[in-house]
Scaffold this motif. Sequence first.
Motif, PDB file in Angstrom:
ATOM      1  N   TRP A  69     -13.434 -88.377  87.312  1.00 28.30           N
ATOM      2  CA  TRP A  69     -14.064 -89.613  86.856  1.00 28.30           C
ATOM      3  C   TRP A  69     -13.904 -90.708  87.897  1.00 28.30           C
ATOM      4  O   TRP A  69     -13.071 -90.612  88.806  1.00 28.30           O
ATOM      5  CB  TRP A  69     -13.446 -90.061  85.529  1.00 28.30           C
ATOM      6  N   ASP A  70     -14.686 -91.773  87.741  1.00 27.81           N
ATOM      7  CA  ASP A  70     -14.547 -92.910  88.646  1.00 27.81           C
ATOM      8  C   ASP A  70     -13.331 -93.745  88.253  1.00 27.81           C
ATOM      9  O   ASP A  70     -12.651 -93.459  87.250  1.00 27.81           O
ATOM     10  CB  ASP A  70     -15.815 -93.769  88.661  1.00 27.81           C
ATOM     11  N   ALA A  71     -13.041 -94.774  89.053  1.00 25.50           N
ATOM     12  CA  ALA A  71     -11.817 -95.556  88.851  1.00 25.50           C
ATOM     13  C   ALA A  71     -11.827 -96.274  87.507  1.00 25.50           C
ATOM     14  O   ALA A  71     -10.804 -96.305  86.797  1.00 25.50           O
ATOM     15  CB  ALA A  71     -11.656 -96.560  89.989  1.00 25.50           C
ATOM     16  N   PHE A  72     -12.964 -96.839  87.118  1.00 26.85           N
ATOM     17  CA  PHE A  72     -13.030 -97.580  85.857  1.00 26.85           C
ATOM     18  C   PHE A  72     -12.766 -96.668  84.668  1.00 26.85           C
ATOM     19  O   PHE A  72     -11.953 -96.979  83.783  1.00 26.85           O
ATOM     20  CB  PHE A  72     -14.397 -98.248  85.716  1.00 26.85           C
ATOM     21  N   ALA A  73     -13.434 -95.512  84.625  1.00 25.44           N
ATOM     22  CA  ALA A  73     -13.237 -94.574  83.521  1.00 25.44           C
ATOM     23  C   ALA A  73     -11.811 -94.049  83.498  1.00 25.44           C
ATOM     24  O   ALA A  73     -11.236 -93.840  82.422  1.00 25.44           O
ATOM     25  CB  ALA A  73     -14.231 -93.419  83.637  1.00 25.44           C
ATOM     26  N   SER A  74     -11.208 -93.852  84.668  1.00 25.10           N
ATOM     27  CA  SER A  74      -9.833 -93.359  84.720  1.00 25.10           C
ATOM     28  C   SER A  74      -8.862 -94.385  84.163  1.00 25.10           C
ATOM     29  O   SER A  74      -7.932 -94.038  83.421  1.00 25.10           O
ATOM     30  CB  SER A  74      -9.459 -93.013  86.166  1.00 25.10           C
ATOM     31  N   VAL A  75      -9.065 -95.656  84.508  1.00 26.85           N
ATOM     32  CA  VAL A  75      -8.202 -96.718  83.987  1.00 26.85           C
ATOM     33  C   VAL A  75      -8.347 -96.824  82.471  1.00 26.85           C
ATOM     34  O   VAL A  75      -7.351 -96.920  81.735  1.00 26.85           O
ATOM     35  CB  VAL A  75      -8.527 -98.058  84.671  1.00 26.85           C
TER      36      VAL A  75
ATOM     37  N   MET B  60      -5.482-109.509  94.680  1.00 23.72           N
ATOM     38  CA  MET B  60      -4.412-110.220  95.379  1.00 23.72           C
ATOM     39  C   MET B  60      -3.992-109.473  96.633  1.00 23.72           C
ATOM     40  O   MET B  60      -3.783-110.064  97.694  1.00 23.72           O
ATOM     41  CB  MET B  60      -3.218-110.409  94.440  1.00 23.72           C
ATOM     42  N   GLN B  61      -3.858-108.171  96.511  1.00 23.97           N
ATOM     43  CA  GLN B  61      -3.457-107.361  97.659  1.00 23.97           C
ATOM     44  C   GLN B  61      -4.503-107.404  98.769  1.00 23.97           C
ATOM     45  O   GLN B  61      -4.164-107.518  99.961  1.00 23.97           O
ATOM     46  CB  GLN B  61      -3.231-105.921  97.209  1.00 23.97           C
ATOM     47  N   ASN B  62      -5.778-107.348  98.408  1.00 24.87           N
ATOM     48  CA  ASN B  62      -6.834-107.419  99.419  1.00 24.87           C
ATOM     49  C   ASN B  62      -6.817-108.753 100.150  1.00 24.87           C
ATOM     50  O   ASN B  62      -6.988-108.818 101.377  1.00 24.87           O
ATOM     51  CB  ASN B  62      -8.194-107.195  98.762  1.00 24.87           C
ATOM     52  N   ASN B  63      -6.628-109.840  99.416  1.00 27.24           N
ATOM     53  CA  ASN B  63      -6.554-111.153 100.049  1.00 27.24           C
ATOM     54  C   ASN B  63      -5.359-111.258 100.975  1.00 27.24           C
ATOM     55  O   ASN B  63      -5.456-111.810 102.082  1.00 27.24           O
ATOM     56  CB  ASN B  63      -6.485-112.253  98.981  1.00 27.24           C
ATOM     57  N   ALA B  64      -4.215-110.728 100.526  1.00 21.74           N
ATOM     58  CA  ALA B  64      -3.014-110.791 101.362  1.00 21.74           C
ATOM     59  C   ALA B  64      -3.186-109.970 102.640  1.00 21.74           C
ATOM     60  O   ALA B  64      -2.748-110.384 103.724  1.00 21.74           O
ATOM     61  CB  ALA B  64      -1.811-110.293 100.570  1.00 21.74           C
ATOM     62  N   GLN B  65      -3.815-108.830 102.537  1.00 21.97           N
ATOM     63  CA  GLN B  65      -4.053-108.023 103.733  1.00 21.97           C
ATOM     64  C   GLN B  65      -5.064-108.685 104.666  1.00 21.97           C
ATOM     65  O   GLN B  65      -4.962-108.545 105.889  1.00 21.97           O
ATOM     66  CB  GLN B  65      -4.534-106.631 103.325  1.00 21.97           C
ATOM     67  N   TYR B  66      -6.038-109.387 104.108  1.00 23.15           N
ATOM     68  CA  TYR B  66      -7.056-110.028 104.940  1.00 23.15           C
ATOM     69  C   TYR B  66      -6.509-111.270 105.652  1.00 23.15           C
ATOM     70  O   TYR B  66      -6.731-111.458 106.857  1.00 23.15           O
ATOM     71  CB  TYR B  66      -8.257-110.413 104.078  1.00 23.15           C
TER      72      TYR B  66
ATOM     73  N   GLY C   8      -7.671 -97.173  92.835  1.00 25.24           N
ATOM     74  CA  GLY C   8      -8.771 -97.846  93.517  1.00 25.24           C
ATOM     75  C   GLY C   8      -9.606 -98.756  92.658  1.00 25.24           C
ATOM     76  O   GLY C   8     -10.704 -99.164  93.080  1.00 25.24           O
ATOM     77  N   TYR C   9      -9.128 -99.109  91.469  1.00 22.82           N
ATOM     78  CA  TYR C   9      -9.894-100.019  90.606  1.00 22.82           C
ATOM     79  C   TYR C   9      -9.658-101.452  91.068  1.00 22.82           C
ATOM     80  O   TYR C   9      -8.515-101.894  91.203  1.00 22.82           O
ATOM     81  CB  TYR C   9      -9.470 -99.845  89.151  1.00 22.82           C
ATOM     82  N   PRO C  10     -10.718-102.237  91.285  1.00 19.26           N
ATOM     83  CA  PRO C  10     -10.562-103.583  91.863  1.00 19.26           C
ATOM     84  C   PRO C  10     -10.151-104.635  90.849  1.00 19.26           C
ATOM     85  O   PRO C  10     -10.853-105.635  90.637  1.00 19.26           O
ATOM     86  CB  PRO C  10     -11.954-103.862  92.433  1.00 19.26           C
ATOM     87  N   GLU C  11      -9.009-104.450  90.188  1.00 24.67           N
ATOM     88  CA  GLU C  11      -8.551-105.436  89.201  1.00 24.67           C
ATOM     89  C   GLU C  11      -7.793-106.564  89.898  1.00 24.67           C
ATOM     90  O   GLU C  11      -7.830-106.684  91.120  1.00 24.67           O
ATOM     91  CB  GLU C  11      -7.707-104.746  88.117  1.00 24.67           C
ATOM     92  N   LEU C  12      -7.094-107.385  89.130  1.00 25.47           N
ATOM     93  CA  LEU C  12      -6.498-108.604  89.666  1.00 25.47           C
ATOM     94  C   LEU C  12      -5.451-108.315  90.722  1.00 25.47           C
ATOM     95  O   LEU C  12      -5.419-108.969  91.776  1.00 25.47           O
ATOM     96  CB  LEU C  12      -5.899-109.425  88.521  1.00 25.47           C
ATOM     97  N   LEU C  13      -4.564-107.357  90.478  1.00 26.34           N
ATOM     98  CA  LEU C  13      -3.536-107.042  91.465  1.00 26.34           C
ATOM     99  C   LEU C  13      -4.153-106.524  92.757  1.00 26.34           C
ATOM    100  O   LEU C  13      -3.685-106.851  93.859  1.00 26.34           O
ATOM    101  CB  LEU C  13      -2.557-106.016  90.888  1.00 26.34           C
TER     102      LEU C  13
ATOM    103  N   LEU D   7      -8.695 -89.218  87.146  1.00 21.36           N
ATOM    104  CA  LEU D   7      -9.360 -89.388  88.443  1.00 21.36           C
ATOM    105  C   LEU D   7      -9.459 -88.064  89.198  1.00 21.36           C
ATOM    106  O   LEU D   7     -10.531 -87.702  89.704  1.00 21.36           O
ATOM    107  CB  LEU D   7      -8.606 -90.425  89.275  1.00 21.36           C
ATOM    108  N   LEU D   8      -8.341 -87.338  89.272  1.00 23.29           N
ATOM    109  CA  LEU D   8      -8.292 -86.121  90.079  1.00 23.29           C
ATOM    110  C   LEU D   8      -8.669 -84.875  89.285  1.00 23.29           C
ATOM    111  O   LEU D   8      -9.285 -83.947  89.830  1.00 23.29           O
ATOM    112  CB  LEU D   8      -6.897 -85.951  90.677  1.00 23.29           C
TER     113      LEU D   8
END
Length: 294
Positions: free
Chosen positions: A135-141, A225-231, A217-222, A130-131
């Motif tokens: 690369w973008d988040a998907f390619a980095s993962v 979950m974190q985004n929902n919990a913060q919202y 910053g890759y929007p995977e399952l964890l 990434l740094l």
Amino acid sequence: MSSVLYDEPGPVARRRERIGSVVGAVLIIALLALAFRYADGRGLFGADRWDVLYDPPKNQSAEDVWRSMVVRGLGATLRAAVVAAPLALVLGLLLAMWRTTRIAWLRLPATAVIELFRGLPVLLMMLFALLGFGWDAFASVVFGLTVYNMAIIAEILRAGLASLPKGQTEAAYAIGLSRAQTLLLVQLPQAVRTMLPSLIAQLVVLLKDSSLGFVVGYPELLKAMQNNAQYFGNTYYVALFVAGAGIYLVVNLSLTRLAIWLQGRSTRTSATITADPTLNPAAGAAGGGVRPPR
């Protein structure tokens, strides 16, 4: 029947195993009871802590919550794993073949690559892509998952090749096969079949390691979950993470069952080939001769 690794335990050993199993079960039940009591004392079993899964607040529907986790979150997790797994398998296979070459100075680079990527954390390689590469988040993962798991898979396949009897190689050379033909046609198919459970288990590890993608910053399952919990608020952290853990368990247990099924099928196929005189002349010779052709 004796185990492959251990002798059959005697009466004393079996009695000790039963006592240990009972004591262990009692301790586990006691710990679970304490955990449930502690959770109940903190109000974690109240309906207001779990309604985010079936009647969420803030004008959202349960379908929106589950879609964000199952479709977008799990979908992103599986997308990274589906891309990284074949790459790791192919590169691991090439590294295993490279490391098993007979020329010592050719083996050194492969050994260095395997030891380097096997010793680095997956998250560090994701951050480096990434740094360092931009690369973008998907390619980095995908990069982090691929380079780490290819090193592990190379070692798994190398162990499978090393476990094969030397007579396999000698017989292949005796009928005129080259080194490359022996490796590709005789050794590798047997090594892959032998190490198939370990390979499937490593793919499960690859899938779980994709959860580290939330750091880059890759929007995977964890991350979902974190985004929902913060919202929805900290009140629903436990419910959302329990739901996410259940999704992970379903996927990983499915892969584990697949490994068990593949191992059983491989064992049955090997037993059939060994016992059938038409497929294995040695079996026919042991039983009084090879079955004549019909």
